[in-house]
Design an enzyme around this catalytic site. Structure first.
Site, PDB file in Angstrom:
ATOM      1  N   GLU A 162       0.921  -1.202   0.108  1.00 55.03           N
ATOM      2  CA  GLU A 162       0.059   0.113   0.039  1.00 55.03           C
ATOM      3  C   GLU A 162       0.829   1.306   0.042  1.00 55.03           C
ATOM      4  O   GLU A 162       1.850   1.290   0.819  1.00 55.03           O
ATOM      5  CB  GLU A 162      -0.932  -0.167   1.086  1.00 55.03           C
ATOM      6  CG  GLU A 162      -1.958   1.167   1.289  1.00 55.03           C
ATOM      7  CD  GLU A 162      -2.564   1.136   0.164  1.00 55.03           C
ATOM      8  OE1 GLU A 162      -3.226   0.309  -0.516  1.00 55.03           O
ATOM      9  OE2 GLU A 162      -2.544   2.525  -0.660  1.00 55.03           O
ATOM     10  N   LYS A 221       8.223  -1.693  -2.608  1.00 55.84           N
ATOM     11  CA  LYS A 221       7.776  -0.907  -1.524  1.00 55.84           C
ATOM     12  C   LYS A 221       8.689  -0.439  -0.375  1.00 55.84           C
ATOM     13  O   LYS A 221       8.701   0.979  -0.049  1.00 55.84           O
ATOM     14  CB  LYS A 221       6.722  -1.760  -0.382  1.00 55.84           C
ATOM     15  CG  LYS A 221       6.001  -0.929   0.524  1.00 55.84           C
ATOM     16  CD  LYS A 221       5.280   0.158   0.294  1.00 55.84           C
ATOM     17  CE  LYS A 221       5.127   0.880   1.701  1.00 55.84           C
ATOM     18  NZ  LYS A 221       4.373   2.137   1.547  1.00 55.84           N
ATOM     19  N   CYS A 277       6.337   4.346   9.467  1.00 55.29           N
ATOM     20  CA  CYS A 277       6.997   3.339   8.328  1.00 55.29           C
ATOM     21  C   CYS A 277       8.168   3.961   7.888  1.00 55.29           C
ATOM     22  O   CYS A 277       8.987   2.972   7.597  1.00 55.29           O
ATOM     23  CB  CYS A 277       5.942   3.348   7.013  1.00 55.29           C
ATOM     24  SG  CYS A 277       4.419   2.477   7.530  1.00 55.29           S
TER      25      CYS A 277
HETATM   26  P1  NAD Z   1      -1.733  -0.472  12.803  1.00 52.63           P
HETATM   27  O1  NAD Z   1      -0.913  -0.794  13.794  1.00 52.63           O
HETATM   28  O2  NAD Z   1      -2.629   0.791  12.731  1.00 52.63           O
HETATM   29  O3  NAD Z   1      -3.026  -1.636  12.590  1.00 52.63           O
HETATM   30  C1  NAD Z   1      -2.448  -3.182  12.652  1.00 52.63           C
HETATM   31  C2  NAD Z   1      -3.654  -3.803  13.305  1.00 52.63           C
HETATM   32  O4  NAD Z   1      -3.510  -5.171  13.130  1.00 52.63           O
HETATM   33  C3  NAD Z   1      -3.715  -3.698  14.832  1.00 52.63           C
HETATM   34  O5  NAD Z   1      -5.243  -2.999  14.937  1.00 52.63           O
HETATM   35  C4  NAD Z   1      -3.575  -4.700  15.348  1.00 52.63           C
HETATM   36  O6  NAD Z   1      -4.468  -5.173  16.412  1.00 52.63           O
HETATM   37  C5  NAD Z   1      -4.030  -5.890  14.225  1.00 52.63           C
HETATM   38  N1  NAD Z   1      -3.579  -7.138  14.317  1.00 52.63           N
HETATM   39  C6  NAD Z   1      -2.334  -7.551  14.705  1.00 52.63           C
HETATM   40  N2  NAD Z   1      -1.970  -8.766  14.777  1.00 52.63           N
HETATM   41  C7  NAD Z   1      -3.429  -9.624  14.337  1.00 52.63           C
HETATM   42  C8  NAD Z   1      -3.793 -10.635  14.342  1.00 52.63           C
HETATM   43  N3  NAD Z   1      -2.910 -11.973  14.516  1.00 52.63           N
HETATM   44  N4  NAD Z   1      -5.277 -10.905  14.178  1.00 52.63           N
HETATM   45  C9  NAD Z   1      -5.834  -9.830  13.854  1.00 52.63           C
HETATM   46  N5  NAD Z   1      -5.426  -8.532  13.899  1.00 52.63           N
HETATM   47  C10 NAD Z   1      -4.186  -8.248  14.098  1.00 52.63           C
HETATM   48  O7  NAD Z   1      -0.757  -0.571  11.347  1.00 52.63           O
HETATM   49  P2  NAD Z   1      -0.993   0.265  10.247  1.00 52.63           P
HETATM   50  O8  NAD Z   1      -0.449   1.452  10.281  1.00 52.63           O
HETATM   51  O9  NAD Z   1      -2.301  -0.222   9.314  1.00 52.63           O
HETATM   52  O10 NAD Z   1       0.089  -0.788   9.071  1.00 52.63           O
HETATM   53  C11 NAD Z   1      -0.098  -1.890   8.740  1.00 52.63           C
HETATM   54  C12 NAD Z   1       0.905  -2.614   7.651  1.00 52.63           C
HETATM   55  O11 NAD Z   1       0.700  -1.519   6.650  1.00 52.63           O
HETATM   56  C13 NAD Z   1       2.384  -2.191   8.119  1.00 52.63           C
HETATM   57  O12 NAD Z   1       3.000  -3.357   7.627  1.00 52.63           O
HETATM   58  C14 NAD Z   1       2.780  -0.928   7.564  1.00 52.63           C
HETATM   59  O13 NAD Z   1       4.259  -0.877   7.368  1.00 52.63           O
HETATM   60  C15 NAD Z   1       2.079  -0.944   6.268  1.00 52.63           C
HETATM   61  N6  NAD Z   1       1.703   0.371   5.884  1.00 52.63           N
HETATM   62  C16 NAD Z   1       1.329   1.484   6.573  1.00 52.63           C
HETATM   63  C17 NAD Z   1       1.024   2.648   6.199  1.00 52.63           C
HETATM   64  C18 NAD Z   1       0.575   3.735   6.894  1.00 52.63           C
HETATM   65  O14 NAD Z   1       0.262   4.898   6.545  1.00 52.63           O
HETATM   66  N7  NAD Z   1       0.125   3.734   8.176  1.00 52.63           N
HETATM   67  C19 NAD Z   1       1.015   2.676   4.785  1.00 52.63           C
HETATM   68  C20 NAD Z   1       1.461   1.646   3.850  1.00 52.63           C
HETATM   69  C21 NAD Z   1       1.697   0.770   4.476  1.00 52.63           C
HETATM   70  C1  UGA Z   2       4.761   7.506   3.713  1.00 51.17           C
HETATM   71  C2  UGA Z   2       4.830   7.404   2.185  1.00 51.17           C
HETATM   72  O1  UGA Z   2       4.413   8.817   1.585  1.00 51.17           O
HETATM   73  C3  UGA Z   2       3.567   6.642   1.720  1.00 51.17           C
HETATM   74  O2  UGA Z   2       3.635   6.556   0.197  1.00 51.17           O
HETATM   75  C4  UGA Z   2       3.633   5.048   2.212  1.00 51.17           C
HETATM   76  O3  UGA Z   2       2.621   4.418   1.797  1.00 51.17           O
HETATM   77  C5  UGA Z   2       3.645   5.344   3.706  1.00 51.17           C
HETATM   78  O4  UGA Z   2       4.756   6.294   4.070  1.00 51.17           O
HETATM   79  C6  UGA Z   2       4.022   4.010   4.460  1.00 51.17           C
HETATM   80  O5  UGA Z   2       4.251   3.141   3.920  1.00 51.17           O
HETATM   81  O6  UGA Z   2       3.275   4.075   5.782  1.00 51.17           O
HETATM   82  P1  UGA Z   2       3.152   8.597   5.573  1.00 51.17           P
HETATM   83  O7  UGA Z   2       4.312   8.325   6.501  1.00 51.17           O
HETATM   84  O8  UGA Z   2       1.693   8.454   5.694  1.00 51.17           O
HETATM   85  O9  UGA Z   2       3.451   8.201   4.195  1.00 51.17           O
HETATM   86  O10 UGA Z   2       3.099  10.220   5.345  1.00 51.17           O
HETATM   87  P2  UGA Z   2       4.466  11.496   4.323  1.00 51.17           P
HETATM   88  O11 UGA Z   2       3.405  12.367   3.711  1.00 51.17           O
HETATM   89  O12 UGA Z   2       5.043  10.434   3.466  1.00 51.17           O
HETATM   90  O13 UGA Z   2       5.181  12.074   5.587  1.00 51.17           O
HETATM   91  C7  UGA Z   2       5.992  11.334   6.213  1.00 51.17           C
HETATM   92  C8  UGA Z   2       6.798  12.290   7.066  1.00 51.17           C
HETATM   93  O14 UGA Z   2       8.018  13.006   6.408  1.00 51.17           O
HETATM   94  C9  UGA Z   2       5.959  13.300   7.996  1.00 51.17           C
HETATM   95  O15 UGA Z   2       6.636  13.300   9.094  1.00 51.17           O
HETATM   96  C10 UGA Z   2       6.414  14.610   7.015  1.00 51.17           C
HETATM   97  O16 UGA Z   2       5.815  15.763   7.802  1.00 51.17           O
HETATM   98  C11 UGA Z   2       7.426  14.511   6.772  1.00 51.17           C
HETATM   99  N1  UGA Z   2       7.735  15.298   5.258  1.00 51.17           N
HETATM  100  C12 UGA Z   2       7.506  14.777   4.210  1.00 51.17           C
HETATM  101  C13 UGA Z   2       8.966  16.335   5.652  1.00 51.17           C
HETATM  102  O17 UGA Z   2       9.376  16.561   6.608  1.00 51.17           O
HETATM  103  N2  UGA Z   2       9.020  17.076   4.418  1.00 51.17           N
HETATM  104  C14 UGA Z   2       8.322  16.664   3.075  1.00 51.17           C
HETATM  105  O18 UGA Z   2       9.000  17.611   2.113  1.00 51.17           O
HETATM  106  C15 UGA Z   2       7.511  15.591   2.882  1.00 51.17           C
END
Ligand code: NAD
Ligand code: UGA
Length: 463
Positions: A162, A221, A277
């Site tokens: 994602e 990713k 992340c």
């Molecule tokens: P999160 O901590 O918000 O959510 C994960 C959820 O999974 C929690 O609610 C937890 O209780 C649940 N969980 C854990 N083990 C479980 C199990 N065995 N059965 C059922 N539920 C279970 O995490 P997130 O931010 O949603 O991130 C999830 C993944 O997506 C990570 O690998 C992260 O790197 C990736 N990712 C996150 C973002 C982001 O913006 N947060 C963007 C892209 C990718």
């Molecule tokens: C980032 C990536 O942008 C997503 O594509 C990815 O899916 C995600 O991580 C993930 O894998 O979790 P996110 O961390 O939600 O998304 O937010 P960003 O907009 O990337 O910002 C990350 C951090 O960098 C923030 O603290 C932001 O303030 C900082 N940032 C961003 C800067 O300081 N300067 C910039 O120019 C841009």
């Protein structure tokens, strides 16, 4: 193959919004999001849409439209696994805090638990989709667990990372730059890939849907996040140089970014990147490189993290040195605690580390964030374990608005670029502060000249 039932394990920042959008765009598919965290599921089912566990602009409308129609949130993990043809794994993959790879490798225990649960429950063939961000070749481990069921059930593993960013998740999901799907490039694998392509094709044009092998997808990713974070660390390194030489980092980033080969996005200097992340995924990349003996590759990417730590630390040091090298007993207001605007997520937020450094100097910290609750702020600080919980409660106060947080403060630090801070009555805030009144803008949010006219002593990153 046409999918009619989806299960998503993990109702977090990714699972919740992603599945809500799939359910909205594919009303013929029943989407069930499950989690072991009961409170989270209760909150996702709340009638009060302000209580959803994830704050994202536009998310409430999508949930309102689909929930109860074809979108369901449940704690009954087994039932959802059993009835689904396609299972997304969207659980957390934090950095390991113990054992081999401590502080670097991704902790895959939650992923493995999911794989084992699917293996235990599944009675019919399933497509298992890795939505979580995973180290290269995790699919192999999942496959090995799933192939041991002995029940004759067939599993296809896809990688579908994602790319949404928090704060713009719904827009990113509705209009993605690309969708990436990795699978085994044989007949069954391609059939599974196509089943997932067809779901996204309900609203994303096919030329934006890339298909590849699983390993390339998993690695892409990690690399995308590493490149994005690298840009922030690059411009942050230049911000320090600008401060020493009298250049203005905003001018530099404008001039550099207008080169179409470089591009203008992600060149905003700041107090440092946060979020769950960037750091975790780069550490993971570093760990993978090291485990293949590629030490130069590992060192190259580790520098992105070191630069980010330096940026947070030097921001705190700047506050300390400007306030005459003593902040003990002084009130410092922190506006913003989330790692960026338009999210209630505080994971790895720079604010936590800047506050921690100032608390070590015995400062009194007054925090206001429009979307972060006080128990989260205390939990973030207590988690660092730098001092006792009692001491944190004594030194940190959380307020309901900027005016209260800044009253009688010696200094203000802007930590998150929330729009509402721009609209504050800064004259009123200044009038109620101790003089000289300092403001440290970690986000280029405020007009420095206007602040100076009011009487503030103002500092911005990179100027
Ligand atoms: P999160 O901590 O918000 O959510 C994960 C959820 O999974 C929690 O609610 C937890 O209780 C649940 N969980 C854990 N083990 C479980 C199990 N065995 N059965 C059922 N539920 C279970 O995490 P997130 O931010 O949603 O991130 C999830 C993944 O997506 C990570 O690998 C992260 O790197 C990736 N990712 C996150 C973002 C982001 O913006 N947060 C963007 C892209 C990718
Ligand atoms: C980032 C990536 O942008 C997503 O594509 C990815 O899916 C995600 O991580 C993930 O894998 O979790 P996110 O961390 O939600 O998304 O937010 P960003 O907009 O990337 O910002 C990350 C951090 O960098 C923030 O603290 C932001 O303030 C900082 N940032 C961003 C800067 O300081 N300067 C910039 O120019 C841009």
């Amino acid at each position: 193959m046409k999918i009619s039932k989806i299960c998503c394990i993990g109702a977090g920042y990714v699972g919740g919004p992603t599945m809500a959008v799939i359910a909205q765009k594919c009303p013929e598919i029943k989407v069930t999001v499950v989690d072991i965290n009961e409170q989270r599921i209760t909150d996702w089912n709340s009638d009060n849409l302000n209580k959803l566990p994830v704050f994202e602009p536009g998310l409430d409308k999508v949930v309102e439209e689909a929930r109860g129609r074809n979108l369901f949130f449940s704690i009954n993990v087994d039932k959802a696994i059993e009835e689904a043809e396609m299972i997304f794994i969207s659980v957390n993959t934090p950095t390991k805090t113990y054992g081999k790879g401590k502080d670097m490798a991704a902790d895959l225990k939650y992923i493995e638990l999911c794989a084992r649960q699917i293996a235990k429950v599944a009675k019919t063939d399933k497509i298992v989709v890795e939505k979580s961000t995973l180290p290269v070749r995790t699919a192999q481990a999942i496959k090995s667990i799933l192939s041991q069921t002995g029940k004759g059930v067939n599993f296809q593993i896809l990688s579908n990372p994602e790319f949404l960013a928090e704060g713009t998740a719904i827009q990113d999901l509705l209009n993605p730059d690309r969708i990436l799907i990795g699978g085994e490039l044989n007949e069954k694998g391609i059939e599974a890939i196509n089943a997932l392509v067809n779901i996204y094709a309900s609203w994303v044009s096919k030329d934006k849907i890339l298909t590849t092998n699983v390993w390339s997808s998993e690695l892409s990713k990690l690399v995308a996040n590493a490149f994005l974070a690298q840009r922030v660390s690059s411009i942050n390194s230049i911000s320090e140089l600008c401060e020493s030489t009298g250049a203005d980092v905003r001018e530099v980033s404008r001039a550099v970014g207008m080169d179409s080969r470089i591009g203008s996005k992600f060149l905003n200097a700041s107090v440092g990147f946060g979020g769950s992340c960037f750091q975790k995924d780069i550490l993971n990349l570093v760990y993978i490189a090291k485990s293949y003996g590629l030490n130069e590759v590992a060192d190259y990417w580790e520098q992105v993290i070191l630069m980010n730590n330096h940026q947070k630390s030097r921001f705190a040091s700047k506050i300390l040195s400007t306030l005459y090298n003593t902040v003990s007993g002084k009130k410092i207001a922190m506006l913003g605690w989330a790692f960026k605007k338009d999210t209630n997520d505080t994971r790895e937020s720079a604010a936590i580390y800047v506050a921690d450094q100032l608390l070590e100097e015995k400062a009194n910290i007054a925090v206001y964030d429009p979307k972060v609750e006080s128990n989260r702020i205390y939990a973030d600080l207590n988690y660092l374990n730098s001092r006792s919980e009692d001491e944190n409660s004594l030194l940190v106060q959380v307020h309901n608005n900027s005016y209260e947080a800044c009253k009688d403060a010696h200094a203000i630090a802007i930590m998150t670029e929330w729009d509402e801070f721009k609209d504050c009555d800064w004259q009123r805030i200044y009038d109620n502060m101790l003089k000289p009144a300092f403001i440290f803008d970690g986000r280029f949010l405020l007009d420095r000249e206007e602040l100076k006219k009011i009487g503030f002593k103002s500092f911005s990153i990179g100027i």
